[in-house]
Design a protein around this motif. Structure first.
Motif, PDB file in Angstrom:
ATOM      1  N   GLU A 190       0.847  -1.189   0.000  1.00  0.00           N
ATOM      2  CA  GLU A 190       0.000   0.000   0.000  1.00  0.00           C
ATOM      3  C   GLU A 190       0.882   1.239   0.000  1.00  0.00           C
ATOM      4  O   GLU A 190       1.965   1.225   0.570  1.00  0.00           O
ATOM      5  CB  GLU A 190      -0.898   0.038   1.239  1.00  0.00           C
ATOM      6  CG  GLU A 190      -1.952  -1.019   1.262  1.00  0.00           C
ATOM      7  CD  GLU A 190      -2.870  -0.884   2.473  1.00  0.00           C
ATOM      8  OE1 GLU A 190      -2.511  -0.161   3.416  1.00  0.00           O
ATOM      9  OE2 GLU A 190      -3.942  -1.490   2.448  1.00  0.00           O
ATOM     10  N   PRO A 217      -0.385   4.984   0.659  1.00  0.00           N
ATOM     11  CA  PRO A 217      -1.372   6.064   0.795  1.00  0.00           C
ATOM     12  C   PRO A 217      -0.738   7.430   0.529  1.00  0.00           C
ATOM     13  O   PRO A 217       0.416   7.672   0.885  1.00  0.00           O
ATOM     14  CB  PRO A 217      -1.826   5.949   2.245  1.00  0.00           C
ATOM     15  CG  PRO A 217      -0.709   5.278   2.943  1.00  0.00           C
ATOM     16  CD  PRO A 217      -0.062   4.371   1.930  1.00  0.00           C
ATOM     17  N   ARG A 218      -1.503   8.303  -0.107  1.00  0.00           N
ATOM     18  CA  ARG A 218      -1.023   9.658  -0.360  1.00  0.00           C
ATOM     19  C   ARG A 218      -1.108  10.473   0.925  1.00  0.00           C
ATOM     20  O   ARG A 218      -1.998  10.273   1.742  1.00  0.00           O
ATOM     21  CB  ARG A 218      -1.860  10.343  -1.441  1.00  0.00           C
ATOM     22  CG  ARG A 218      -1.681   9.731  -2.795  1.00  0.00           C
ATOM     23  CD  ARG A 218      -2.340  10.527  -3.893  1.00  0.00           C
ATOM     24  NE  ARG A 218      -3.698  10.950  -3.549  1.00  0.00           N
ATOM     25  CZ  ARG A 218      -4.361  11.879  -4.207  1.00  0.00           C
ATOM     26  NH1 ARG A 218      -3.806  12.502  -5.214  1.00  0.00           N
ATOM     27  NH2 ARG A 218      -5.593  12.190  -3.863  1.00  0.00           N
ATOM     28  N   ALA A 235     -10.921  14.229  -3.042  1.00  0.00           N
ATOM     29  CA  ALA A 235     -10.553  13.118  -2.155  1.00  0.00           C
ATOM     30  C   ALA A 235     -10.924  13.471  -0.718  1.00  0.00           C
ATOM     31  O   ALA A 235     -11.176  14.625  -0.380  1.00  0.00           O
ATOM     32  CB  ALA A 235      -9.054  12.837  -2.250  1.00  0.00           C
ATOM     33  N   TRP A 241      -9.562  13.171   3.248  1.00  0.00           N
ATOM     34  CA  TRP A 241      -8.282  13.079   3.954  1.00  0.00           C
ATOM     35  C   TRP A 241      -8.505  12.976   5.460  1.00  0.00           C
ATOM     36  O   TRP A 241      -9.210  13.790   6.035  1.00  0.00           O
ATOM     37  CB  TRP A 241      -7.440  14.331   3.669  1.00  0.00           C
ATOM     38  CG  TRP A 241      -7.198  14.569   2.218  1.00  0.00           C
ATOM     39  CD1 TRP A 241      -8.037  15.213   1.339  1.00  0.00           C
ATOM     40  CD2 TRP A 241      -6.063  14.177   1.456  1.00  0.00           C
ATOM     41  NE1 TRP A 241      -7.486  15.232   0.096  1.00  0.00           N
ATOM     42  CE2 TRP A 241      -6.269  14.605   0.119  1.00  0.00           C
ATOM     43  CE3 TRP A 241      -4.889  13.501   1.765  1.00  0.00           C
ATOM     44  CZ2 TRP A 241      -5.345  14.374  -0.878  1.00  0.00           C
ATOM     45  CZ3 TRP A 241      -3.967  13.276   0.752  1.00  0.00           C
ATOM     46  CH2 TRP A 241      -4.192  13.714  -0.548  1.00  0.00           C
ATOM     47  N   GLU A 287      -4.685  10.313   2.810  1.00  0.00           N
ATOM     48  CA  GLU A 287      -5.899  10.056   2.034  1.00  0.00           C
ATOM     49  C   GLU A 287      -6.632   8.812   2.536  1.00  0.00           C
ATOM     50  O   GLU A 287      -6.010   7.792   2.837  1.00  0.00           O
ATOM     51  CB  GLU A 287      -5.559   9.884   0.559  1.00  0.00           C
ATOM     52  CG  GLU A 287      -6.784   9.742  -0.314  1.00  0.00           C
ATOM     53  CD  GLU A 287      -6.458   9.590  -1.781  1.00  0.00           C
ATOM     54  OE1 GLU A 287      -7.342   9.868  -2.605  1.00  0.00           O
ATOM     55  OE2 GLU A 287      -5.332   9.172  -2.120  1.00  0.00           O
ATOM     56  N   THR A 319      -8.561   5.618   1.954  1.00  0.00           N
ATOM     57  CA  THR A 319      -8.544   4.703   0.809  1.00  0.00           C
ATOM     58  C   THR A 319      -9.747   3.772   0.760  1.00  0.00           C
ATOM     59  O   THR A 319      -9.930   3.072  -0.218  1.00  0.00           O
ATOM     60  CB  THR A 319      -7.252   3.858   0.810  1.00  0.00           C
ATOM     61  OG1 THR A 319      -7.146   3.189   2.064  1.00  0.00           O
ATOM     62  CG2 THR A 319      -6.057   4.745   0.581  1.00  0.00           C
ATOM     63  N   SER A 320     -10.538   3.715   1.804  1.00  0.00           N
ATOM     64  CA  SER A 320     -11.700   2.811   1.749  1.00  0.00           C
ATOM     65  C   SER A 320     -12.959   3.523   2.149  1.00  0.00           C
ATOM     66  O   SER A 320     -12.983   4.577   2.685  1.00  0.00           O
ATOM     67  CB  SER A 320     -11.482   1.623   2.667  1.00  0.00           C
ATOM     68  OG  SER A 320     -11.256   2.022   3.984  1.00  0.00           O
TER      69      SER A 320
END
Length: 116
Positions: free
Chosen positions: A61, A63-64, A90, A92, A113, A115-116
């Motif tokens: 993974e 993540p940003r 997005a 955050w 960010e 992600t789910s």
């Protein structure tokens, strides 16, 4: 920090407890409002960074991350690490909050960010 740098419109969400209609407790994310029906929107300086690769549940993974800065205000000071930010299409999670500079005129939030 120059006013021209604060050009990203962002909104905020807070987890609110509720009821599913059958008496069972549940929670959901809701926009933070400054007045009934008026979503709180602030202008920010946002800098996205590269994610850190990690292995979670046997998969890679990345993540940003982002650093988001705001001019200090009562609205900004009401935001906590349990809230989250919506910006650039997005969502955050807020990981840390701190004042920047000697006078604390700018508040910086480190974010990751969702992600789910």
């Amino acid at each position: 920090m120059a006013a021209g740098r604060f050009r990203e419109p962002v909104t905020f969400e807070r987890l609110v407890a509720g009821d599913d209609g059958y008496g069972n407790p549940n929670s959901a994310w809701a926009d933070i409002e400054t007045a009934p029906g008026v979503v709180m929107m602030l202008w920010a300086d946002m800098l996205e960074g590269l994610g850190k690769e990690a292995i979670a549940s046997g998969r890679l993974e990345s993540p940003r991350t982002a650093t988001i800065r705001f001019r200090q205000s009562d609205d900004v000071l009401a935001i906590g690490e349990a809230d989250r930010i919506k910006a650039r299409g997005a969502t955050w999670d807020i990981r840390g909050i701190g004042a920047v500079g000697r006078k604390g005129a700018v508040v910086e939030m480190t974010c990751e960010e969702v992600t789910s």
